[in-house]
Design a protein around this motif. Structure first.
Motif, PDB file in Angstrom:
ATOM      1  N   HIS A 145       0.593  -1.028  -0.029  1.00  0.00           N
ATOM      2  CA  HIS A 145       0.199   0.290   0.210  1.00  0.00           C
ATOM      3  C   HIS A 145       0.805   1.188  -0.548  1.00  0.00           C
ATOM      4  N   LEU A 146       0.900   2.554  -0.950  1.00  0.00           N
ATOM      5  CA  LEU A 146       1.613   3.288  -1.116  1.00  0.00           C
ATOM      6  C   LEU A 146       0.950   4.621  -1.123  1.00  0.00           C
ATOM      7  N   ASP A 147       1.049   5.446  -0.584  1.00  0.00           N
ATOM      8  CA  ASP A 147       0.203   6.927  -0.349  1.00  0.00           C
ATOM      9  C   ASP A 147       0.553   7.218  -1.161  1.00  0.00           C
ATOM     10  N   PRO A 148      -0.820   7.753  -2.193  1.00  0.00           N
ATOM     11  CA  PRO A 148      -0.963   8.352  -3.579  1.00  0.00           C
ATOM     12  C   PRO A 148       0.072   9.538  -3.953  1.00  0.00           C
ATOM     13  N   ARG A 162       7.290  -9.120  -4.203  1.00  0.00           N
ATOM     14  CA  ARG A 162       6.319  -7.948  -3.523  1.00  0.00           C
ATOM     15  C   ARG A 162       7.334  -6.662  -3.817  1.00  0.00           C
ATOM     16  N   THR A 163       9.008  -6.725  -4.034  1.00  0.00           N
ATOM     17  CA  THR A 163       9.150  -6.152  -3.965  1.00  0.00           C
ATOM     18  C   THR A 163       9.243  -4.982  -5.346  1.00  0.00           C
ATOM     19  N   HIS A 164       9.468  -6.088  -6.680  1.00  0.00           N
ATOM     20  CA  HIS A 164       9.101  -6.136  -7.744  1.00  0.00           C
ATOM     21  C   HIS A 164       7.753  -5.072  -7.660  1.00  0.00           C
ATOM     22  N   VAL A 165       6.429  -5.529  -7.292  1.00  0.00           N
ATOM     23  CA  VAL A 165       5.413  -5.143  -7.126  1.00  0.00           C
ATOM     24  C   VAL A 165       4.994  -3.441  -6.525  1.00  0.00           C
ATOM     25  N   SER A 166       6.204  -3.535  -5.651  1.00  0.00           N
ATOM     26  CA  SER A 166       6.097  -2.173  -4.896  1.00  0.00           C
ATOM     27  C   SER A 166       7.110  -1.077  -6.083  1.00  0.00           C
ATOM     28  N   ASN A 167       8.447  -1.826  -6.715  1.00  0.00           N
ATOM     29  CA  ASN A 167       8.733  -0.550  -7.812  1.00  0.00           C
ATOM     30  C   ASN A 167       7.651  -0.400  -8.938  1.00  0.00           C
ATOM     31  N   VAL A 168       6.808  -1.108  -9.177  1.00  0.00           N
ATOM     32  CA  VAL A 168       6.297  -1.232 -10.462  1.00  0.00           C
ATOM     33  C   VAL A 168       5.379  -0.112 -10.025  1.00  0.00           C
ATOM     34  N   LEU A 169       4.374  -0.290  -9.154  1.00  0.00           N
ATOM     35  CA  LEU A 169       3.229   0.789  -7.687  1.00  0.00           C
ATOM     36  C   LEU A 169       4.461   2.429  -8.323  1.00  0.00           C
ATOM     37  N   VAL A 170       4.995   2.735  -7.743  1.00  0.00           N
ATOM     38  CA  VAL A 170       6.847   3.627  -7.716  1.00  0.00           C
ATOM     39  C   VAL A 170       6.775   4.666  -8.671  1.00  0.00           C
ATOM     40  N   LYS A 171       6.620   3.584  -9.542  1.00  0.00           N
ATOM     41  CA  LYS A 171       7.650   3.943 -10.935  1.00  0.00           C
ATOM     42  C   LYS A 171       6.190   4.624 -11.559  1.00  0.00           C
ATOM     43  N   LEU A 172       4.678   3.486 -11.928  1.00  0.00           N
ATOM     44  CA  LEU A 172       3.904   4.068 -12.518  1.00  0.00           C
ATOM     45  C   LEU A 172       2.791   5.381 -11.251  1.00  0.00           C
ATOM     46  N   GLY A 173       3.019   5.924 -10.113  1.00  0.00           N
ATOM     47  CA  GLY A 173       3.076   6.567  -9.444  1.00  0.00           C
ATOM     48  C   GLY A 173       1.155   6.063  -8.933  1.00  0.00           C
ATOM     49  N   LEU A 174       1.191   4.739  -8.581  1.00  0.00           N
ATOM     50  CA  LEU A 174       0.224   4.638  -8.312  1.00  0.00           C
ATOM     51  C   LEU A 174       0.319   3.545  -6.875  1.00  0.00           C
ATOM     52  N   SER A 196      -1.881   1.678  -5.562  1.00  0.00           N
ATOM     53  CA  SER A 196      -2.703  -0.010  -5.330  1.00  0.00           C
ATOM     54  C   SER A 196      -2.242  -0.856  -6.664  1.00  0.00           C
ATOM     55  N   ARG A 197      -2.567  -2.733  -6.333  1.00  0.00           N
ATOM     56  CA  ARG A 197      -2.520  -3.248  -7.472  1.00  0.00           C
ATOM     57  C   ARG A 197      -4.133  -2.858  -8.047  1.00  0.00           C
ATOM     58  N   THR A 198      -5.096  -3.197  -8.194  1.00  0.00           N
ATOM     59  CA  THR A 198      -6.007  -2.978  -8.626  1.00  0.00           C
ATOM     60  C   THR A 198      -6.478  -2.021 -10.353  1.00  0.00           C
TER      61      THR A 198
END
Length: 221
Positions: free
Chosen positions: A135-138, A190-202, A204-206
């Motif tokens: 979960h990343l703060d938007p 999970r680390t890869h997922v978090s990196n993806v979210l950060v790079k895309l500025g998202l 959540s997984r949804t």
């Protein structure tokens, strides 16, 4: 760990008592979360969790400030994940600390919040951590993205492995499924997922799944 009633045990780490009181007040309003302890800095947190491990009383999730004396949140997160990998960590950050966010995710944190997050945001981050998700703060995610991409094409910033992970996320696969598919550890997934979210500025997984479908990386369902 979490009790029979499903209450998630939370441990607070911050060198400012007023922040700890505020977080405790938020969590006290939530029926499925319970504060089971506090620490005044990273060193105190590591020592307390070591003692709790002996007694079988480790918390489920640690809310971890990043900027603290003696031992900062990044070092404390690394130590806790090395000694007690079953304990999840959610970082607490401010806008001035965004450069530390990527590092703390790499250290094993399950996400991060701004210190002024509302109660429902705190709950969402803690519940996501318990579910093995990120979960990343938007607001911080967007700011990180601007610094990482600097106006370029976000998908071009993803590594080949991150693109593979994004596609699997969009197909509805869990971290465990992704780890099995790519023959990597669940923590690495999970680390890869978090990196993806950060790079895309998202945040959540949804959102990542919707983004991947919109960009044509996977067909729409």
């Amino acid at each position: 760990m979490s009790d029979a009633a499903g209450v998630i045990r939370v441990f607070l780490v911050d060198d400012h008592a007023v922040v700890r009181r505020g977080m405790r007040a938020f969590i006290d309003m939530l029926p499925d979360l319970e504060v089971v302890g506090e620490a005044v800095d990273g060193q105190d947190a590591v020592e307390q969790l070591d003692h709790r491990a002996v007694d079988g009383e480790l918390p489920d999730v640690v809310l971890m400030d990043l900027m603290m004396p003696r031992l900062d949140g990044l070092a404390a997160t690394s130590a806790i994940k090395a000694r007690h990998p079953q304990v999840e960590v959610v970082a607490l950050t401010s806008f001035s600390e965004v450069e530390r966010v990527h590092a703390v995710l790499e250290a094993g944190a399950a996400g991060y919040l701004l210190k002024d997050a509302e109660a429902d945001e705190v709950a969402a981050a803690v519940r996501a951590a318990m579910a093995g998700e990120v979960h990343l703060d938007p607001a911080v995610a967007r700011r990180l993205t601007r610094t990482l991409v600097a106006g370029g094409d976000p998908v071009g910033e993803l590594t080949t492995r991150e693109r593979e992970v994004l596609i699997l996320v969009a197909k509805g696969q869990s971290n465990r499924d992704i780890a099995h598919e790519l023959v990597i550890s669940e923590r690495t997934a999970r680390t890869h997922v978090s990196n993806v979210l950060v790079k895309l500025g998202l945040s959540s997984r949804t959102q990542a799944a919707v983004w991947a479908i919109r960009e044509g990386l996977v067909p729409s369902p």
